[in-house]
Design a protein around this motif. Structure first.
Motif, PDB file in Angstrom:
ATOM      1  N   ASN A 154       0.854  -1.179   0.000  1.00  0.00           N
ATOM      2  CA  ASN A 154       0.000   0.000   0.000  1.00  0.00           C
ATOM      3  C   ASN A 154       0.901   1.244   0.000  1.00  0.00           C
ATOM      4  N   LYS A 155       0.913   1.954  -1.127  1.00  0.00           N
ATOM      5  CA  LYS A 155       1.807   3.102  -1.274  1.00  0.00           C
ATOM      6  C   LYS A 155       1.516   4.187  -0.246  1.00  0.00           C
ATOM      7  N   VAL A 156       0.256   4.385   0.062  1.00  0.00           N
ATOM      8  CA  VAL A 156      -0.126   5.434   1.016  1.00  0.00           C
ATOM      9  C   VAL A 156       0.484   5.162   2.384  1.00  0.00           C
ATOM     10  N   LEU A 157       0.438   3.914   2.817  1.00  0.00           N
ATOM     11  CA  LEU A 157       0.980   3.567   4.128  1.00  0.00           C
ATOM     12  C   LEU A 157       2.501   3.682   4.151  1.00  0.00           C
ATOM     13  N   PHE A 158       3.146   3.335   3.061  1.00  0.00           N
ATOM     14  CA  PHE A 158       4.605   3.470   3.004  1.00  0.00           C
ATOM     15  C   PHE A 158       5.003   4.943   3.056  1.00  0.00           C
ATOM     16  N   GLU A 159       4.245   5.798   2.381  1.00  0.00           N
ATOM     17  CA  GLU A 159       4.519   7.230   2.448  1.00  0.00           C
ATOM     18  C   GLU A 159       4.275   7.757   3.861  1.00  0.00           C
ATOM     19  N   GLN A 160       3.278   7.203   4.518  1.00  0.00           N
ATOM     20  CA  GLN A 160       2.933   7.651   5.875  1.00  0.00           C
ATOM     21  C   GLN A 160       4.076   7.424   6.852  1.00  0.00           C
ATOM     22  N   VAL A 161       4.779   6.283   6.707  1.00  0.00           N
ATOM     23  CA  VAL A 161       5.879   5.985   7.641  1.00  0.00           C
ATOM     24  C   VAL A 161       7.238   6.348   7.051  1.00  0.00           C
ATOM     25  N   GLY A 162       7.251   6.854   5.810  1.00  0.00           N
ATOM     26  CA  GLY A 162       8.508   7.257   5.178  1.00  0.00           C
ATOM     27  C   GLY A 162       9.410   6.097   4.826  1.00  0.00           C
ATOM     28  N   ALA A 163       8.832   4.999   4.356  1.00  0.00           N
ATOM     29  CA  ALA A 163       9.615   3.791   4.050  1.00  0.00           C
ATOM     30  C   ALA A 163       9.547   3.448   2.565  1.00  0.00           C
ATOM     31  N   GLN A 164      10.431   2.560   2.169  1.00  0.00           N
ATOM     32  CA  GLN A 164      10.485   2.046   0.808  1.00  0.00           C
ATOM     33  C   GLN A 164      10.231   0.535   0.841  1.00  0.00           C
ATOM     34  N   PRO A 165       9.705  -0.037  -0.241  1.00  0.00           N
ATOM     35  CA  PRO A 165       9.490  -1.487  -0.281  1.00  0.00           C
ATOM     36  C   PRO A 165      10.805  -2.229  -0.055  1.00  0.00           C
ATOM     37  N   PRO A 166      10.779  -3.343   0.657  1.00  0.00           N
ATOM     38  CA  PRO A 166      12.018  -4.065   0.972  1.00  0.00           C
ATOM     39  C   PRO A 166      12.612  -4.762  -0.245  1.00  0.00           C
ATOM     40  N   THR A 167      13.919  -4.713  -0.354  1.00  0.00           N
ATOM     41  CA  THR A 167      14.630  -5.435  -1.418  1.00  0.00           C
ATOM     42  C   THR A 167      15.427  -6.607  -0.863  1.00  0.00           C
ATOM     43  N   THR A 168      15.594  -6.654   0.465  1.00  0.00           N
ATOM     44  CA  THR A 168      16.281  -7.767   1.115  1.00  0.00           C
ATOM     45  C   THR A 168      15.441  -8.241   2.296  1.00  0.00           C
ATOM     46  N   TRP A 169      15.715  -9.438   2.768  1.00  0.00           N
ATOM     47  CA  TRP A 169      15.000  -9.967   3.927  1.00  0.00           C
ATOM     48  C   TRP A 169      15.276  -9.122   5.171  1.00  0.00           C
ATOM     49  N   ASP A 170      16.498  -8.658   5.312  1.00  0.00           N
ATOM     50  CA  ASP A 170      16.826  -7.819   6.468  1.00  0.00           C
ATOM     51  C   ASP A 170      15.998  -6.534   6.446  1.00  0.00           C
ATOM     52  N   GLU A 171      15.817  -5.945   5.263  1.00  0.00           N
ATOM     53  CA  GLU A 171      14.999  -4.741   5.158  1.00  0.00           C
ATOM     54  C   GLU A 171      13.544  -5.057   5.495  1.00  0.00           C
ATOM     55  N   LEU A 172      13.082  -6.212   5.058  1.00  0.00           N
ATOM     56  CA  LEU A 172      11.709  -6.629   5.364  1.00  0.00           C
ATOM     57  C   LEU A 172      11.508  -6.737   6.873  1.00  0.00           C
ATOM     58  N   MET A 173      12.445  -7.394   7.547  1.00  0.00           N
ATOM     59  CA  MET A 173      12.316  -7.560   8.998  1.00  0.00           C
ATOM     60  C   MET A 173      12.398  -6.213   9.711  1.00  0.00           C
ATOM     61  N   ALA A 174      13.189  -5.296   9.167  1.00  0.00           N
ATOM     62  CA  ALA A 174      13.333  -3.978   9.789  1.00  0.00           C
ATOM     63  C   ALA A 174      12.047  -3.158   9.678  1.00  0.00           C
ATOM     64  N   LEU A 175      11.230  -3.439   8.669  1.00  0.00           N
ATOM     65  CA  LEU A 175       9.978  -2.716   8.487  1.00  0.00           C
ATOM     66  C   LEU A 175       8.894  -3.160   9.473  1.00  0.00           C
ATOM     67  N   VAL A 176       9.042  -4.343  10.036  1.00  0.00           N
ATOM     68  CA  VAL A 176       8.007  -4.887  10.929  1.00  0.00           C
ATOM     69  C   VAL A 176       7.738  -3.959  12.116  1.00  0.00           C
ATOM     70  N   PRO A 177       8.765  -3.573  12.888  1.00  0.00           N
ATOM     71  CA  PRO A 177       8.470  -2.667  14.016  1.00  0.00           C
ATOM     72  C   PRO A 177       8.039  -1.276  13.560  1.00  0.00           C
ATOM     73  N   VAL A 178       8.487  -0.849  12.388  1.00  0.00           N
ATOM     74  CA  VAL A 178       8.105   0.473  11.881  1.00  0.00           C
ATOM     75  C   VAL A 178       6.594   0.550  11.696  1.00  0.00           C
ATOM     76  N   PHE A 179       6.021  -0.451  11.050  1.00  0.00           N
ATOM     77  CA  PHE A 179       4.581  -0.439  10.818  1.00  0.00           C
ATOM     78  C   PHE A 179       3.794  -0.760  12.091  1.00  0.00           C
ATOM     79  N   ASN A 180       4.310  -1.688  12.888  1.00  0.00           N
ATOM     80  CA  ASN A 180       3.615  -2.007  14.142  1.00  0.00           C
ATOM     81  C   ASN A 180       3.533  -0.784  15.059  1.00  0.00           C
TER      82      ASN A 180
END
Length: 441
Positions: free
Chosen positions: A161-187
């Motif tokens: 959801n682009k709107v939610l990514f803009e809301q938290v100032g994040a980019q879609p993950p390109t690595t698993w580490d980036e994916l895991m790092a986004l978990v607490p950001v959205f939570n």
């Protein structure tokens, strides 16, 4: 308006839309459904738009070949599965039959029920060359081709959801580490990182399919498919199983995911209503989100990308998983005349220009090389091109596991995946349970 099929993943390699009543068996002649002196026969699955496209292809072929026609019968998915088992056991299978490829096709082959099409493709190299090379793996058993890939391709895609990514100032993950790092950001923002219809179980499977590929490469699942002893407990397998449980424990999935059903599209609704930031799901969900999600898709709020890399993993970054195509096999018990008609249908109509255009008009991506040249007229051109590039450029296209494995192993897989995601089974226990199915088979 062009749309992709709107239902969940079916057991065929493309997603069929909401099924209608099972079609009545059309007359196949006195020789029975296997074909014979009175011609060939073909069974298809119901559900639009696929049913209409398949019917049109057969009718066009029959009109062009009045002396060698194909009698057509249509069945709902579950009715077909029951009928085809009975027909094959009685030696009365239709000349042309839908196949799921993978484990089911392998069983047909080893019981001598389907025709070897390797020579046919050698003689018709131009036909083979026009289809995505990655689609042939699920049609191949012991180095020989037993089904023709056809129809549409539906890989598994990471939606966001682009709107939610803009809301938290994040980019879609390109690595698993980036994916895991986004978990607490959205939570922390009160947003579930990932939507998941865990009650359906096969949705959980998509996570493992990608993790196995990204960590162990195509050879990891191939060793499982080949029945290698203890294949499920290889270090790369255990690593993938551990990573998905780490994601669960970190709160990566929406609360209560185990009680959310994908069949009702509730998981998709979480994404387009802004309650979840991301969702790993099949390409077939694009159409249903477009239909039910208001302006989420048409307004440009839906993003999509490929599954992230795992640092140090052996997987090819272009590899994908999901449903490589639809498949049709030829009954080994059909008459030579009926087999010849079926093969003529394959070359003339099944993946012909009219059929290719029809799949595109339905909002689907046919597995025909160069089909993207016709995407320009579609309002979904950007999406169709993404799917086309993902599938046509894939180093490997791993078929969904519950199709690739033998039925008994697939059932055990879904049962154990549920336990794995619910944290009631450890990675080693999962591996041991699945190794037992390999030994049993």
């Amino acid at each position: 308006m062009n749309r992709t099929p709107t239902t969940r993943r079916s057991f065929l390699a493309l997603a069929l839309a909401t099924p209608v009543a099972a079609g009545a068996l059309t007359s196949c002649g006195s020789s029975g459904p296997g074909g014979g002196a009175e011609g060939a026969s073909m069974w298809i699955l119901t559900g639009q738009p696929g049913e209409g496209i398949r019917t049109d292809a057969v009718e066009a072929f029959n009109e062009a070949n009045p002396d060698s026609t194909i009698a057509l019968s249509a069945f709902q998915n579950d009715a077909y599965k029951s009928k085809i088992r009975t027909a094959i056991g009685a030696g009365q299978a239709p000349t042309v039959l839908p196949s799921w490829g993978g484990g089911g096709l392998r069983d047909y082959v080893r019981n001598g029920k389907v025709e070897d099409l390797t020579g046919f493709f050698t003689e018709n190299a131009a036909l083979k060359d026009k289809l995505f090379a990655s689609a042939f793996a699920a049609a191949t058993v012991d180095g020989k081709i037993y089904a023709i890939p056809c129809e549409a391709v539906t890989p598994i895609v990471l939606y966001y959801n682009k709107v939610l990514f803009e809301q938290v100032g994040a980019q879609p993950p390109t690595t698993w580490d980036e994916l895991m790092a986004l978990v607490p950001v959205f939570n922390d923002a009160g947003i579930a990182p990932f939507s998941l219809g865990g009650q359906s179980r096969w949705t959980n499977m998509m996570w493992l399919e990608y993790l196995y590929d990204r960590i162990g490469g195509a050879q990891l699942f191939q060793s499982i498919y080949d029945g290698q002893p203890d294949a499920w407990s290889q270090p790369t397998s255990l690593d993938a199983l551990t990573k998905v449980q780490e994601l669960v424990r970190a709160g990566g999935f929406v609360e209560g995911f185990a009680s959310i059903a994908a069949d009702s599209n509730a998981d998709q609704a979480l994404l387009y209503t802004g309650r979840a930031a991301m969702m790993l799901h099949g390409a077939w969900t694009y159409g249903s989100m477009k239909e039910a999600g208001g302006d989420f898709v048409t307004g440009g709020n839906l993003g999509y990308t490929t599954f992230p890399l795992v640092t140090g993993g052996a997987g090819d970054p272009t590899a994908t998983v999901g449903n490589p195509s639809g498949y049709y096999a030829v009954s080994a018990t059909a008459s030579e005349e009926a087999k010849a008609t079926a093969k003529r249908f394959f070359t003339e109509s099944l993946v012909g220009d009219a059929t290719t255009k029809a799949w595109i008009a339905s909002g689907s991506v046919p597995i025909v090389i160069g089909a993207d040249e016709q995407f320009g007229a579609s309002e979904d051109a950007e999406w169709l091109q993404f799917v086309y590039d993902l599938a046509s450029g894939a180093a490997t296209f791993q078929q969904s596991w519950d199709q690739a494995l033998a039925p008994a192993a697939a059932d055990a897989l879904l049962e154990n995946i549920e336990k794995l995601f619910n944290l009631t089974m450890t990675p080693q226990q999962f591996a041991d349970a699945m190794n037992a199915t390999t030994t049993a088979s």
